[in-house]
Design an enzyme around this catalytic site. Structure first.
Site, PDB file in Angstrom:
ATOM      1  N   SER A  43       4.276   4.779  -1.735  1.00 38.13           N
ATOM      2  CA  SER A  43       3.588   5.813  -2.495  1.00 38.13           C
ATOM      3  C   SER A  43       4.357   6.161  -3.777  1.00 38.13           C
ATOM      4  CB  SER A  43       3.367   7.042  -1.603  1.00 38.13           C
ATOM      5  OG  SER A  43       2.401   7.912  -2.152  1.00 38.13           O
ATOM      6  N   ASP A 200      -2.390   4.584   1.274  1.00 30.49           N
ATOM      7  CA  ASP A 200      -1.038   5.123   1.181  1.00 30.49           C
ATOM      8  C   ASP A 200      -0.228   4.842   2.445  1.00 30.49           C
ATOM      9  OD1 ASP A 200       1.221   7.022   1.158  1.00 30.49           O
ATOM     10  OD2 ASP A 200       0.205   7.881  -0.570  1.00 30.49           O
TER      11      ASP A 200
END
Length: 357
Positions: A43, A200
């Site tokens: 991320s 993510d």
């Protein structure tokens, strides 16, 4: 610290706007000449890692400052607590309403006719494609894929739940791979790469230690893990406190479980295990952060996080130089920052077994 008897790896967790803390921590590493040969990111950590790996060493700090809009010479403004809370909350509200330039913009919030980038990806609250433009501006992807440092980026398959890793030792990493690692649904749309729909990595494991610790080695390893969410915290007193702790625990407990699992694996190997030292540097002092901290992209907050990461890493490296961190013991040794201890660091062991109440 240029000549050391171990390989150096850097692991960067997700945390959205909190990622400026990692940039400050890297600056401290850079100053000490402790450059990692391998970086793994998830991320926001994947974005920071791409900027580091995709630039000459001399340009990395300035590129990170461009990413986080940190000048580096700004004097900190010490506002009374209530005004600081209002400032950060207002910044969060502005980001939630209008997005953040160069990273993401609202999508479909005001109805299906509001789609400024004509995005045909799966439905989401925000469009993450501006991040790709920023990455193309700040990152030399040819250099990044040369593998020095080696880069690993993690994501999760939205349909199967499988963890997915991209590694410059075996494949090309471009904007889509970085964007997929940061695509936290339903805020951001998952990204199609090949036959997979990826999101993510924080959904699965926010601190991507596995890809580094799973590789067999004969040489000692110093693995520096910068975690943006603290495992420990005070008792919540307000609704905002509870919201912050909920975020922290959802992600930081993943790190604890991962370290506990790897502790068991290395313990089973006994004296045959190569020396692996993990330094877990967590962004622990978040007293000034607000419930929406991950969306507070204000330059003042970014500067404060950058300084906090820089100072914390300097402290940890000082302990390493003083010999207070073992780097040659067989098996896995884990240290983490602890302001309560004499030297600001403690050696810890995590267990898979829950503590009895």
């Amino acid at each position: 610290m240029n000549d050391h008897p171990y390989d150096v790896a850097l692991v960067l967790s997700g945390g959205n706007a909190l990622g400026a803390y990692q940039a400050g921590a890297y600056e401290a590493l850079h100053e000490q000449g402790l450059e990692p040969s391998w970086i793994a990111g998830a991320s926001a950590g994947a974005v920071n890692a791409a900027v580091i790996c995709g630039n000459e060493a001399s340009d990395r700090i300035s590129r990170l400052r461009e990413l986080w809009k940190c000048r580096g010479d700004a004097e900190p403004i010490d506002l009374p607590a209530i005004f600081e809370t209002v400032r950060r909350s207002w910044s969060t509200a502005l980001t939630l309403a209008g997005g953040h330039p160069g990273l993401f913009v609202p999508r479909h919030i005001y109805g299906p006719w509001f789609n400024p980038l004509n995005n045909d990806e799966p439905a989401s609250l925000y469009d993450l494609r501006p991040l790709a433009d920023t990455l193309r501006r700040l990152v030399n992807f040819d250099r990044l894929n040369q593998g020095s440092p080696r880069l690993s980026v993690t994501a999760v398959d939205i349909q199967t739940g499988e963890d997915v890793a991209f590694d410059t030792s075996s494949c090309w990493i471009g904007c889509d791979e970085i964007r997929a690692s940061a695509a936290l649904i339903p805020l951001f749309p998952p990204v199609a790469i090949g036959e997979r729909l990826l999101g993510d990595a924080g959904i699965s494991i926010n601190l991507p230690l596995d890809i580094i610790l799973s590789e067999k080695r004969s040489r000692a390893l110093l693995c520096i893990a910068v975690d943006l969410l603290p495992l420990s915290g005070g008792r919540p007193r307000t609704l905002g406190d509870s919201a912050k702790r909920s975020q922290d625990l959802m992600f930081a407990t993943q790190s604890r479980r991962a370290l506990a699992a790897w502790q068991a694996v290395f313990d089973a190997q006994g004296e045959k295990a190569a020396p692996v030292t993990v330094l877990r540097l967590a962004y622990a002092d978040q007293a000034k952060e607000v419930a929406g901290k991950a969306f507070d992209f204000s330059s003042q907050s970014a500067e404060a996080r950058w300084r906090a990461g820089y100072d914390a890493m300097r402290s940890m490296l000082a302990a390493l130089e003083r010999g207070e961190i073992a780097t040659r013991d067989p098996g896995l040794s884990v240290y983490q920052s602890d302001p309560r201890s004499l030297h600001g660091i403690e050696r810890v062991r995590f267990s898979m077994r829950p503590e009895l109440g």
